[in-house]
Design a protein around this motif. Structure first.
Motif, PDB file in Angstrom:
ATOM      1  N   ARG A   1       0.872  -1.277   0.427  1.00  0.00           N
ATOM      2  CA  ARG A   1      -0.415  -0.136   0.035  1.00  0.00           C
ATOM      3  C   ARG A   1       0.417   1.125  -0.378  1.00  0.00           C
ATOM      4  O   ARG A   1       0.380   2.132  -0.658  1.00  0.00           O
TER       5      ARG A   1
ATOM      6  N   SER B   1     -17.605   6.067  -0.327  1.00  0.00           N
ATOM      7  CA  SER B   1     -18.076   6.983   0.316  1.00  0.00           C
ATOM      8  C   SER B   1     -19.728   7.729   0.629  1.00  0.00           C
ATOM      9  O   SER B   1     -20.011   7.531  -0.993  1.00  0.00           O
TER      10      SER B   1
ATOM     11  N   THR C   1      -1.280   6.600  10.828  1.00  0.00           N
ATOM     12  CA  THR C   1      -1.948   7.651  11.119  1.00  0.00           C
ATOM     13  C   THR C   1      -1.078   8.816  11.067  1.00  0.00           C
ATOM     14  O   THR C   1      -1.011  10.565  10.799  1.00  0.00           O
TER      15      THR C   1
ATOM     16  N   THR D   1      -4.859   7.834   5.288  1.00  0.00           N
ATOM     17  CA  THR D   1      -6.386   7.196   6.212  1.00  0.00           C
ATOM     18  C   THR D   1      -7.048   6.895   6.325  1.00  0.00           C
ATOM     19  O   THR D   1      -8.379   6.865   6.915  1.00  0.00           O
ATOM     20  N   SER D   2      -7.621   6.931   4.238  1.00  0.00           N
ATOM     21  CA  SER D   2      -9.240   6.195   3.904  1.00  0.00           C
ATOM     22  C   SER D   2      -8.720   5.041   4.206  1.00  0.00           C
ATOM     23  O   SER D   2      -7.788   4.290   4.040  1.00  0.00           O
ATOM     24  N   THR D   3      -9.986   4.364   4.525  1.00  0.00           N
ATOM     25  CA  THR D   3     -10.020   2.346   4.298  1.00  0.00           C
ATOM     26  C   THR D   3      -9.968   2.495   2.650  1.00  0.00           C
ATOM     27  O   THR D   3     -10.428   2.592   2.130  1.00  0.00           O
ATOM     28  N   PRO D   4      -8.504   1.475   2.074  1.00  0.00           N
ATOM     29  CA  PRO D   4      -8.629   1.434   1.309  1.00  0.00           C
ATOM     30  C   PRO D   4      -9.817   0.817   0.674  1.00  0.00           C
ATOM     31  O   PRO D   4     -10.803  -0.591   1.127  1.00  0.00           O
TER      32      PRO D   4
ATOM     33  N   ALA E   1     -12.831   1.222   0.099  1.00  0.00           N
ATOM     34  CA  ALA E   1     -14.239   1.719   0.810  1.00  0.00           C
ATOM     35  C   ALA E   1     -14.639   2.706  -0.178  1.00  0.00           C
ATOM     36  O   ALA E   1     -13.700   3.105  -0.826  1.00  0.00           O
TER      37      ALA E   1
ATOM     38  N   ALA F   1      -3.037   0.312  12.107  1.00  0.00           N
ATOM     39  CA  ALA F   1      -3.336   2.213  11.915  1.00  0.00           C
ATOM     40  C   ALA F   1      -2.753   3.301  12.799  1.00  0.00           C
ATOM     41  O   ALA F   1      -3.041   4.786  11.549  1.00  0.00           O
TER      42      ALA F   1
END
Length: 180
Positions: A76, A180, A130, A173-176, A178, A126
């Motif tokens: 990632r 919105s 961050t 910081t976003s969820t891979p 996902a 996580a």
């Protein structure tokens, strides 16, 4: 009564003119912008570029430390790290007789666990992401501030790199996967 030009300047006007010239000479002589013996002048753009490359190198070290501490995140982080390395290469000043900093010097040894400055990478993935996002955001903000004093072409480059850093902070910081 019509005004006529005097045939020769008065002594008072000559003294006032001489005082003005002497004052101007003193004022310009007070600010000696020449470098001292053995000191070199580094242009503003070069100094700004070198500082930007150093900042990018520290960010690359943070990416490397995070990937080393969390190998599952390496995939990632790889494209974001590659972009930071490309930014470093684009920001590097043109060689002027001395080797310029290179993005490849700080490249992925994968052996460092602490982040730059001795700060350890969080054991929680996580939190590590961050912290990396915060580093990207902080550098993006600093580059945005630097725009005010940068020469034209460098300002455009810094703006582009700062925008990319803001996107990196969002992506970190976003969820891979996902939506919105």
């Amino acid at each position: 009564m019509p005004w006529t030009l005097p045939s020769s300047p008065s002594r008072r006007s000559l003294l006032a003119g001489a005082a003005g010239v002497a004052g101007a000479a003193l004022l310009t002589g007070c600010s000696d912008d020449r470098p001292a013996a053995g000191e070199s002048v580094i242009p503003l753009e070069r100094r700004m570029r070198e500082a930007a490359v150093r900042d990018s190198a520290r960010l690359l070290e943070r990416y490397d430390a995070t990937a080393a501490a969390h190998p599952a995140l390496a995939g990632r982080l790889a494209p974001l790290r590659a972009a930071v390395a490309a930014h470093s290469a684009a920001l590097a000043p043109a060689p002027a007789g001395s080797p310029s900093p290179s993005a490849s010097r700080s490249g992925g040894t994968g052996a460092a666990a602490p982040a730059p400055g001795g700060e350890p990478v969080s054991p929680k993935p996580a939190e590590a992401l961050t912290a990396l996002a915060d580093a990207e955001r902080s550098l993006s903000e600093a580059r945005t501030i630097d725009l005010a004093g940068a020469p034209g072409e460098l300002a455009r480059l810094l703006a582009s790199v700062a925008a990319c850093g803001a996107v990196h902070a969002y992506l970190l910081t976003s969820t891979p996967g996902a939506t919105s």
